[in-house]
Motif scaffolding. Structure first.
Motif, PDB file in Angstrom:
ATOM      1  N   PRO A  74       0.800  -1.230   0.000  1.00 15.11           N
ATOM      2  CA  PRO A  74       0.000   0.000   0.000  1.00 15.11           C
ATOM      3  C   PRO A  74       0.831   1.277   0.000  1.00 15.11           C
ATOM      4  N   ARG A  75       2.013   1.253   0.591  1.00 10.35           N
ATOM      5  CA  ARG A  75       2.820   2.468   0.678  1.00 10.35           C
ATOM      6  C   ARG A  75       3.808   2.618  -0.475  1.00 10.35           C
ATOM      7  N   TRP A  76       3.656   1.788  -1.467  1.00  2.00           N
ATOM      8  CA  TRP A  76       4.579   1.875  -2.611  1.00  2.00           C
ATOM      9  C   TRP A  76       4.377   3.187  -3.358  1.00  2.00           C
ATOM     10  N   ARG A  77       5.481   3.780  -3.783  1.00  2.00           N
ATOM     11  CA  ARG A  77       5.442   4.977  -4.612  1.00  2.00           C
ATOM     12  C   ARG A  77       6.412   4.790  -5.777  1.00  2.00           C
ATOM     13  N   PRO A  78       6.049   5.233  -6.974  1.00  7.73           N
ATOM     14  CA  PRO A  78       6.948   5.062  -8.124  1.00  7.73           C
ATOM     15  C   PRO A  78       8.200   5.921  -7.976  1.00  7.73           C
ATOM     16  N   LEU A  79       9.287   5.465  -8.566  1.00 10.21           N
ATOM     17  CA  LEU A  79      10.565   6.183  -8.516  1.00 10.21           C
ATOM     18  C   LEU A  79      10.715   7.163  -9.674  1.00 10.21           C
ATOM     19  N   HIS A  80       9.735   7.254 -10.521  1.00 16.02           N
ATOM     20  CA  HIS A  80       9.794   8.188 -11.642  1.00 16.02           C
ATOM     21  C   HIS A  80       8.662   9.210 -11.501  1.00 16.02           C
ATOM     22  N   ARG A  81       8.804  10.303 -12.205  1.00 17.12           N
ATOM     23  CA  ARG A  81       7.766  11.323 -12.252  1.00 17.12           C
ATOM     24  C   ARG A  81       6.913  11.112 -13.497  1.00 17.12           C
ATOM     25  N   VAL A  82       5.680  11.568 -13.436  1.00 20.45           N
ATOM     26  CA  VAL A  82       4.770  11.527 -14.584  1.00 20.45           C
ATOM     27  C   VAL A  82       4.372  12.950 -14.927  1.00 20.45           C
ATOM     28  N   HIS A 130       9.246  -1.098 -13.550  1.00 23.04           N
ATOM     29  CA  HIS A 130       9.635  -0.591 -12.228  1.00 23.04           C
ATOM     30  C   HIS A 130      10.950  -1.208 -11.765  1.00 23.04           C
ATOM     31  N   ALA A 131      11.160  -2.497 -12.048  1.00 28.13           N
ATOM     32  CA  ALA A 131      12.418  -3.137 -11.658  1.00 28.13           C
ATOM     33  C   ALA A 131      13.590  -2.522 -12.406  1.00 28.13           C
ATOM     34  N   LEU A 177      18.236   1.252 -12.305  1.00 27.37           N
ATOM     35  CA  LEU A 177      18.862   2.466 -12.819  1.00 27.37           C
ATOM     36  C   LEU A 177      19.082   3.484 -11.702  1.00 27.37           C
ATOM     37  N   LYS A 178      18.090   3.654 -10.824  1.00 26.72           N
ATOM     38  CA  LYS A 178      18.222   4.609  -9.724  1.00 26.72           C
ATOM     39  C   LYS A 178      19.241   4.139  -8.680  1.00 26.72           C
ATOM     40  N   HIS A 179      19.406   2.841  -8.566  1.00 25.65           N
ATOM     41  CA  HIS A 179      20.396   2.340  -7.625  1.00 25.65           C
ATOM     42  C   HIS A 179      21.804   2.729  -8.070  1.00 25.65           C
ATOM     43  N   PRO A 196      21.677   7.571  -8.187  1.00 22.87           N
ATOM     44  CA  PRO A 196      20.653   8.068  -7.258  1.00 22.87           C
ATOM     45  C   PRO A 196      20.149   9.460  -7.595  1.00 22.87           C
ATOM     46  N   ASP A 197      20.959  10.285  -8.246  1.00 18.52           N
ATOM     47  CA  ASP A 197      20.558  11.672  -8.517  1.00 18.52           C
ATOM     48  C   ASP A 197      19.783  11.821  -9.823  1.00 18.52           C
ATOM     49  N   LEU A 198      19.590  10.757 -10.554  1.00 19.52           N
ATOM     50  CA  LEU A 198      18.899  10.838 -11.846  1.00 19.52           C
ATOM     51  C   LEU A 198      17.404  11.051 -11.627  1.00 19.52           C
ATOM     52  N   ARG A 199      16.861  12.057 -12.287  1.00 20.57           N
ATOM     53  CA  ARG A 199      15.424  12.322 -12.249  1.00 20.57           C
ATOM     54  C   ARG A 199      14.815  11.850 -13.568  1.00 20.57           C
ATOM     55  N   LEU A 200      14.029  10.810 -13.480  1.00 24.08           N
ATOM     56  CA  LEU A 200      13.421  10.221 -14.670  1.00 24.08           C
ATOM     57  C   LEU A 200      11.956  10.624 -14.748  1.00 24.08           C
ATOM     58  N   THR A 201      11.539  11.116 -15.908  1.00 23.80           N
ATOM     59  CA  THR A 201      10.167  11.582 -16.118  1.00 23.80           C
ATOM     60  C   THR A 201       9.538  10.791 -17.250  1.00 23.80           C
TER      61      THR A 201
END
Length: 369
Positions: free
Chosen positions: A40-48, A166-167, A172-174, A177-182
């Protein structure tokens, strides 16, 4: 076990269901829809990033191009009976883009929606190969459903592909860490053309789409039902009046007319109208002879076109239909013939004891009798 064979005794509903789908369903090669996907507390690591219309999305795409960020354009298409996905990467300071293509399989097994999600996975793979991409990047696609699915926790068809996306983003974020993916809407500007080269990549085939399976089963079922209807006795008889059956054209013909008129029209089309020929079949009339002319059996065709008793009524009410109006196909299957038909029935008075007086069936139409 239920899908392995059709048992002879003690069948369950699952046995019956899998046997009905057996020509189309290979359950070992069909996607599994998980009951639960994410906590339930999952949040995506990318922006939309989604704008209101395609014009704004196209202008926003130019902004991303001027900003010097890494841009990936994706596309999923159905080409020549096969479904393919492609991703195109534009890097700052590089003239030629990098491309990844993947052929998912035939369009009978996969959907374009799946290809759109696979294309985003290919886009993440292109970004992973760019070691200098550490700050800002975007993946543009023109499928709103795929963009919205990337933020959902609910389960459903093709969600396993979203989980793979998502995997890939987590990996990629691992590393960066500073990469902002949209994930953004492309506005149609980055649409790719998938050529024959899409089939050149060899990958383990994806499981068959459950939604495509249902669509294929429904299309085949409708085709077999239509074929069985056309070759049946009733289908052959109905073809004399309406060759398009089974279809929804008759529903459009009945739209807006009173129920009593629709009931009588169906009876005329199916030869179940209370005329002597029909009543005699069930012993409700002593014989099938027309009670007014006493010359022929009173069938639908005789009552509408041949009975000399009503020749004057036909001349008055059917004159606007011309020569084509002297056929059952036109008289019982045309919106323009509804008013003349029921005016003729009213004038003859033959069915008044059963249906009473029949008012204008199309009072809202502009045409007049």
């Amino acid at each position: 076990r239920a899908g392995g064979r059709f048992v002879k005794a003690h069948r369950s509903a699952l046995h019956e269901l899998l046997d009905a789908y057996r020509p189309w369903l290979n359950y070992k090669n069909t996607e599994r829809v998980a009951a639960v996907r994410l906590p339930p507390r999952w949040r995506p690591l990318h922006r939309v990033h989604v704008l209101e219309d395609r014009e704004e999305a196209a202008a926003d795409d130019q902004h991303w191009a001027r900003d010097g960020a890494y841009r990936v354009y994706t596309d999923g298409s159905d080409i020549d009976g096969g479904v393919g996905a492609a991703a195109l990467l534009y890097a700052p300071g590089r003239a030629q883009p990098k491309v990844l293509r993947l052929h998912l399989g035939p369009s009978t097994h996969h959907t374009v929606y799946e290809a759109e999600i696979v294309a985003t996975i290919l886009g993440v793979e292109l970004l992973r190969r760019e070691t200098h991409c550490t700050q800002r990047a975007s993946i543009a696609l023109d499928n709103m459903a795929a963009i919205q699915a990337s933020e959902l926790r609910t389960t459903g068809p093709a969600r396993y592909l979203t989980d793979l996306f998502h995997a890939a983003v987590r990996s990629l974020k691992h590393d960066r860490p500073d990469l902002r993916l949209t994930l953004r809407e492309s506005g149609g500007g980055g649409r790719l053309v998938l050529g024959a080269a899409a089939a050149a990549l060899t990958r383990r085939p994806l499981p068959q789409s459950s939604s495509r399976l249902r669509q294929s089963f429904k299309a085949d079922l409708e085709q077999r039902a239509a074929q069985r209807w056309r070759t049946s006795y009733r289908g052959t008889r109905m073809a004399e009046v309406d060759s398009s059956m089974p279809s929804k054209e008759f529903d459009a013909l009945l739209e807006g007319i009173p129920r009593r008129h629709a009931n009588l029209l169906v009876q005329f089309r199916t030869n179940h109208v209370p005329l002597q020929s029909y009543l005699h079949r069930f012993g409700r009339a002593p014989d099938a002879t027309c009670p007014t002319c006493l010359q022929e059996p009173e069938t639908v065709a005789h009552y509408l076109f041949a009975c000399p008793t009503y020749s004057l009524h036909r001349a008055i009410h059917f004159r606007t239909l011309g020569f084509s109006g002297r056929t059952l196909r036109t008289l019982l299957n045309s919106r323009d013939a509804l008013r003349p038909l029921f005016a003729y029935i009213n004038a003859t008075g033959r069915l008044r004891t059963v249906f009473g007086a029949l008012p204008d069936p199309c009072p809202d139409d502009d045409d007049t009798v």
